[in-house]
Design an enzyme around this catalytic site. Structure first.
Site, PDB file in Angstrom:
ATOM      1  N   GLY A  33       0.814  -1.215   0.000  1.00 14.65           N
ATOM      2  CA  GLY A  33       0.000   0.000   0.000  1.00 14.65           C
ATOM      3  C   GLY A  33       0.846   1.263   0.000  1.00 14.65           C
ATOM      4  O   GLY A  33       0.529   2.236  -0.690  1.00 14.65           O
TER       5      GLY A  33
ATOM      6  N   CYS B  68       1.130   0.848  12.814  1.00 13.77           N
ATOM      7  CA  CYS B  68       2.250   1.218  11.954  1.00 13.77           C
ATOM      8  C   CYS B  68       3.217   2.152  12.678  1.00 13.77           C
ATOM      9  O   CYS B  68       4.356   2.271  12.298  1.00 13.77           O
ATOM     10  CB  CYS B  68       1.756   1.907  10.687  1.00 13.77           C
ATOM     11  SG  CYS B  68       0.698   0.872   9.713  1.00 13.77           S
TER      12      CYS B  68
ATOM     13  N   HIS C 161      -1.896  -7.170   2.489  1.00 16.58           N
ATOM     14  CA  HIS C 161      -1.953  -7.775   3.837  1.00 16.58           C
ATOM     15  C   HIS C 161      -3.077  -7.232   4.708  1.00 16.58           C
ATOM     16  O   HIS C 161      -3.234  -7.666   5.849  1.00 16.58           O
ATOM     17  CB  HIS C 161      -0.603  -7.640   4.546  1.00 16.58           C
ATOM     18  CG  HIS C 161      -0.269  -6.262   5.026  1.00 16.58           C
ATOM     19  ND1 HIS C 161      -0.282  -5.928   6.358  1.00 16.58           N
ATOM     20  CD2 HIS C 161       0.096  -5.154   4.363  1.00 16.58           C
ATOM     21  CE1 HIS C 161       0.078  -4.652   6.487  1.00 16.58           C
ATOM     22  NE2 HIS C 161       0.309  -4.170   5.294  1.00 16.58           N
TER      23      HIS C 161
END
Ligand SMILES: Cc1ncc(COP(=O)(O)O)c(C=O)c1O
Length: 376
Positions: A72, A323, A202
């Site tokens: 992404g 993240c 994912h």
């Protein structure tokens, strides 16, 4: 042994067994380079294009409009930098929002260092933007609008079709980061009206390290990786049939949105039970209805989300965003939403998945109850 419960599907999903099975022959046998012209390449080439067709079919576009990427983040970088480099003689202004993922915010900062001007439009208390703010931000120098489809932390879904229409009326390209929405809500590019759309394998039961960018036909884009003419000249490098096949299978499964009805009702039951237990000591972050069906971001008022999670042994969930976890700061998304620090610091993001069971939710609610009674 501690009962392990995974409620962090917005961070990453397990690989679906059907995805793994589809990939297996490409680990064992089909090693040929898809670009070669002999027997060893044929299966890889056919599988690569079949996978491209499956991604295209999920997004309602044609195969030649799909560029495979390494995830992404790369898809977002390719859209932003690729459009900027292709259009820099036409203009230098980009419109985005204050709650984008770092994979949009950081390329914007990079482009600002190269002379771009970027407008970061605000959101309301539910994390939604006002399309009118997009209209007001557009100038004759605007070349691209990039607005995420659904937010990774709170799940709020943006009015992409309205915003894309505004950009189109001014002849401006529109990108959406759909990393979180694929497989959870509809993502057909024509219904959304977008020129670019990013997906991340994912987050949708495919492996990490693969994604795709939809690029509307005839829209020019400067590649980030120059080399041989792979991916229609938009991303050089020998394609991984293995990863493409995984993404293709995941996209085929993601077309079926019906499993999300069950996930949504489980998520809603989770929220009702938290409200029953904790009353006004628990607050919902995000939009009550325009929200991903699997996402429940809640704040335990006056507490620290990371502390609660640390004591919920065996339960995988996030505070802020996985993240950039490990930081005990109010998340930039909650800050942009105007959430007060004593509420925002108590935020936990629970994100459910296809395999989440009612028992998982019951256990977490009960354990939260035990913990927070002792914390009171
Ligand atoms: C909204 C959003 N965009 C982009 C990304 C980055 O995707 P990847 O991890 O595949 O690079 C993520 C991952 O957390 C995300 O949630």
């Amino acid at each position: 042994m501690t009962h392990r419960i995974y409620l962090d599907h917005n961070a990453s999903t397990p690989i679906d067994p059907e995805v793994a099975a589809a990939m297996r022959p490409f680990l064992d046998d089909h090693y040929g380079n898809p670009s070669s012209g002999h027997w060893a390449s044929t299966t890889a080439k056919v599988a690569l294009e079949d996978a491209r067709g499956k991604v295209a079919s999920l997004l309602g576009c044609t195969s030649d409009e799909i560029v495979f990427t390494g995830g992404g983040s790369e898809a977002n970088n390719l859209a932003l930098k690729g459009a900027f480099f292709a259009l820099r003689l036409t203009g230098d202004h980009i419109v985005t929002t204050r709650i984008e993922h770092p994979a949009i915010i950081e390329p914007c900062h990079f482009l600002e260092r190269l002379g771009a001007r970027v407008t970061y439009i605000p959101v309301d208390g539910t994390g939604r933007i006002d399309p009118d703010d997009v209209r007001k931000a557009i100038t004759p120098r605007t070349i691209l609008v990039s607005i995420m489809h659904a937010n990774n932390e709170v799940g709020t879904v943006q009015p992409i079709d309205d915003c894309a229409r505004i950009a189109q009326e001014s002849g401006i390209l529109f990108h959406t980061d759909a990393a979180q929405s694929v497989g959870k809500i509809a993502t057909e590019v024509d219904r959304l009206g977008v020129d670019f759309l990013s997906i991340a394998g994912h987050k949708a039961y495919a492996p990490k390290g693969v994604g795709a960018l939809y690029v509307r036909r005839n829209v020019s884009l400067e590649p980030l990786v120059h080399g041989a003419g792979h991916e229609g000249g938009r991303r050089a490098g020998t394609e991984s049939a293995l990863l493409a096949v995984g993404l293709g299978k995941a996209c085929e499964l993601a077309r079926e949105l019906a499993p999300m009805d069950r996930v949504r009702s489980l998520r809603d039951r989770f929220w009702q039970e938290l409200q029953q237990q904790f009353g006004n000591r628990v607050v919902l972050n995000g939009h009550p209805t325009h929200r991903l069906p699997n996402t429940l971001n809640v704040s335990f008022v006056g507490l620290i989300g990371a502390d609660i999670l640390a004591r919920l042994d065996g339960v995988a969930a996030s505070t802020g965003s996985a993240c950039h976890s490990g930081r005990i700061e109010l998340s930039p998304v909650l800050e942009a939403m105007g959430v007060a620090p004593n509420v925002g610091m108590g935020a936990i993001r629970f994100s459910l998945g296809r395999a989440t069971t009612p028992d998982d939710i019951d256990v977490v609610v009960r354990r939260l109850g035990d913990l927070l009674v002792s914390a009171a």
